[in-house]
Design an enzyme around this catalytic site. Structure first.
Site, PDB file in Angstrom:
ATOM      1  N   HIS A  76       0.874  -1.181   0.000  1.00  0.00           N
ATOM      2  CA  HIS A  76       0.000   0.000   0.000  1.00  0.00           C
ATOM      3  C   HIS A  76       0.911   1.231   0.000  1.00  0.00           C
ATOM      4  CE1 HIS A  76      -2.831   2.886   1.861  1.00  0.00           C
ATOM      5  NE2 HIS A  76      -3.803   2.055   1.543  1.00  0.00           N
ATOM      6  N   ASP A  87       3.093  -4.758   7.856  1.00  0.00           N
ATOM      7  CA  ASP A  87       1.898  -3.933   7.715  1.00  0.00           C
ATOM      8  C   ASP A  87       0.703  -4.871   7.839  1.00  0.00           C
ATOM      9  OD1 ASP A  87      -0.288  -2.522   6.932  1.00  0.00           O
ATOM     10  OD2 ASP A  87       0.542  -1.809   5.034  1.00  0.00           O
ATOM     11  N   GLN A 108      -4.524  -5.297   6.794  1.00  0.00           N
ATOM     12  CA  GLN A 108      -5.489  -6.320   6.371  1.00  0.00           C
ATOM     13  C   GLN A 108      -5.280  -7.623   7.136  1.00  0.00           C
ATOM     14  OE1 GLN A 108      -7.922  -5.453   4.458  1.00  0.00           O
ATOM     15  NE2 GLN A 108      -7.093  -3.501   3.746  1.00  0.00           N
ATOM     16  N   LYS A 155     -10.385  -0.724  10.525  1.00  0.00           N
ATOM     17  CA  LYS A 155     -10.573  -1.909   9.694  1.00  0.00           C
ATOM     18  C   LYS A 155     -10.926  -3.148  10.523  1.00  0.00           C
ATOM     19  CE  LYS A 155      -7.248  -0.352   6.209  1.00  0.00           C
ATOM     20  NZ  LYS A 155      -7.976   0.114   5.026  1.00  0.00           N
ATOM     21  N   CYS A 191      -4.627   2.605  -3.851  1.00  0.00           N
ATOM     22  CA  CYS A 191      -3.435   3.031  -3.104  1.00  0.00           C
ATOM     23  C   CYS A 191      -2.273   2.074  -3.332  1.00  0.00           C
ATOM     24  CB  CYS A 191      -3.709   3.151  -1.610  1.00  0.00           C
ATOM     25  SG  CYS A 191      -4.983   4.319  -1.203  1.00  0.00           S
TER      26      CYS A 191
END
Ligand code: PLP
Lengths: 143, 408
Positions: B122, B199, B202, B225, B366
């Site tokens: 991202h 990261d 998700q 999220k 993104c």
């Protein structure tokens, strides 16, 4: 080249009337898609960055030429609904003198409900497209 | 009653009508809908316990501080961090990565050093590193993905050099939806003495994360999220790193003593929490985590798996559709499907599907370098969580078919 037979305002009203026939948004889209598919071909060689309009999720290229004091627009997009909208704008604004173009209040897009019914990102692209048409008219008007 | 029927009433937004149709919300990877418990938590703090945390001795300040700090404990438990000091609250994954890129960069990166990110990151896991590299005269190197969207792990060892200072990689890409073998990446990097930031924006949503088991040095995610309030986020960092990094922002309660001649800083975690924190938001992480845990168990889990398999099968076996992120086995994929359709622009499809009541993401998502990798200007993405139903998935597939037929 001959200019348009109808005045700019007459063509605007015509477009608004056509859209008022559709109740369903999907039908409006069907119509725009049809218009988009029949838009005059745009030369690949003119898909240059200086003709690209910013503010769209899809890419839009706008080109024009001036002959006999009238501005003729030609445009393309990689998205078909955008092409449909372009085709409406060309029908209204192409083949007009700069003064005629600048006599428009550019509210036709609002009146057919395109602005509020398109996603905000799309509305931005539309606003940029119209801004560019105005800009071209201003650049070519005899002040 | 089905598991989804039981859970959906707790998410007020799911009962919305759009254009006179029931909303089908398939943009969960962008942000997920909030459960009532999270909304209640926010309201409770705001209505009853609104006071600045860590500062005053009065009752309200104590309540607000407790809510904030007990959320930190909940997060620690949730990802099994070794200590609560290793949990830093931020405003989101982007803020967490910026913090590490800046503070780690200040402490450990010099002219000629190298940082590695993957091609599937991202923008939030690319640009902060790029800026840091520019500041420090370092070089950003890229670990590519193959045509199916899998990381080219075979290239990792040769990318790492004695100048590599850190590797940043997504647990799960927000475009590809494939679970990256982060445990293996960490162990390979560690064998060469290189720390790893994951990261988890998700990755945290659909599966259990145990940072001690992964042995990662940093793990970041956003609250919004995983059902918490917007403007909340987490940075997990190993104490040994966080203690050696300078603060990112300064001021507020993050100080030890302040004199005009110099300032000393508070111990972890406050050292990295400058200024008044989003305490009403951070407190919602606790009920949010309860929801996330419920979503991964029992019948809700089964439902999610069934819906995922259905969509994977439909999207893979439609020759008009290109799916990006093709798993070797279903377990490798979360219910996140990015695709393009021959002859139909992603924006046209998204506009038409929106009018059919289906909210999806379209565009570059993104991840422009990844769009370039696959030679597209954008994609369409359906991302689901366990509150999405099989009926919604079937409606989506038939609507997509109609939309494609309108366009092609
Ligand atoms: C993989 C990934 N990383 C980072 C981010 C950035 O998250 P946020 O915008 O919440 O900071 C996102 C969210 O879109 C994401 O999906």
């Amino acid at each position: 080249m001959e200019g348009q037979a109808k005045t700019l305002q007459e063509t605007e009203s015509e477009v608004v009337d056509e859209f008022s026939m559709f109740d369903e948004w999907l039908d409006k889209y069907e119509y725009l898609i049809e218009l988009g598919k029949s838009l005059a071909a745009y030369p690949e060689g003119s898909k240059t960055d200086d003709r690209l309009i910013k503010g769209c999720q899809s890419r839009v290229w706008l080109d024009y030429r001036v002959s006999d004091g009238r501005i003729w627009f030609n445009a393309d997009s990689d998205a078909i609904i955008t092409k449909g909208i372009i085709s409406l704008l060309i029908r209204i604004y192409s083949g007009r003198t700069p003064e005629e173009i600048l006599s428009s209040d550019f509210s036709v897009v609002d009146r057919i409900g395109l602005k509020e019914n398109l996603s905000p990102t799309r509305a931005n692209g539309l606003v940029s497209m119209i801004a560019r048409i105005k800009e071209i008219a201003v650049e070519n008007s005899r002040i | 009653m089905s598991a989804t029927d039981e859970i959906r009433p707790f998410f007020p937004a799911l009962s919305r009508k759009v254009y006179g149709k029931s909303l089908v919300y398939f943009d969960n990877a962008a942000t997920v809908q909030r459960p009532q418990s999270v909304i209640d938590s926010w309201n409770r703090i705001t209505r009853e316990s609104n006071a600045n945390i860590h500062r005053a001795v009065h009752l309200l300040a104590g309540e607000a501080t407790d809510a904030y700090e007990s959320s930190r404990d909940a997060v620690r438990d949730f990802i099994n961090a070794a200590a609560r000091e290793e949990i830093i609250f931020t405003s989101g994954a982007t803020a967490s990565i910026n913090l590490v890129a800046f503070s780690f960069g200040e402490a450990f990166v010099r002219d000629g050093d190298e940082v590695i990110v993957s091609e599937a990151e991202h923008h939030s896991d690319i640009v902060p590193w790029q800026m840091m590299c520019q500041r420090k005269g370092a070089v950003l190197k890229v670990l590519p993905v193959d045509d199916t969207g899998h990381l080219r792990l075979d290239m990792l060892d040769s990318l790492i050099t004695p100048r590599t200072r850190i590797v940043a990689v997504a647990h799960i890409s927000n475009v590809l939806g494939l679970i990256n073998p982060v445990r293996e990446i960490v162990s390979r990097c560690h064998s060469k003495g290189v720390p790893v930031l994951i990261d988890g924006a998700q990755g945290i949503v659909h599966q259990s994360v145990d940072v001690q088991d992964l042995d990662c040095d940093f793990y970041v995610f956003s609250g919004h999220k995983i059902f918490a309030a917007t403007g909340t986020g987490v940075l997990y960092g190993k104490k040994e790193w966080l203690e050696r990094m300078p603060p990112f922002m300064t001021g507020g309660e993050m100080v030890g003593t302040v004199r005009f001649s110099g300032t000393s800083f508070a111990p972890l975690p406050m050292k990295f929490e400058a200024g008044t924190q989003n305490f009403a938001g951070a407190a919602t992480l606790k009920p949010a985590i309860e929801t996330a845990l419920a979503f991964r168990s029992g019948r809700l889990r089964e439902n999610e798996e069934a819906v995922k398999s259905y969509l994977l099968d439909k999207l893979l076996n439609d020759n008009r559709i290109h799916l990006y992120g093709v798993p070797s086995s279903p377990e490798e994929k979360i219910p996140l499907f990015s695709f393009s359709v021959d002859g139909a622009h992603h924006e046209d499809l998204a506009l038409i599907l929106d009018k059919m009541g289906i909210a999806m993401r379209s565009g570059q998502m993104c991840a422009e370098p990844l769009m370039d990798r696959f030679g597209v200007t954008g994609m369409l993405r359906a991302s689901l969580v366990a509150y999405n139903t099989m009926e919604e998935a079937e409606y989506f597939i038939s609507s997509l078919d109609k939309a494609i037929k309108m366009l092609v």
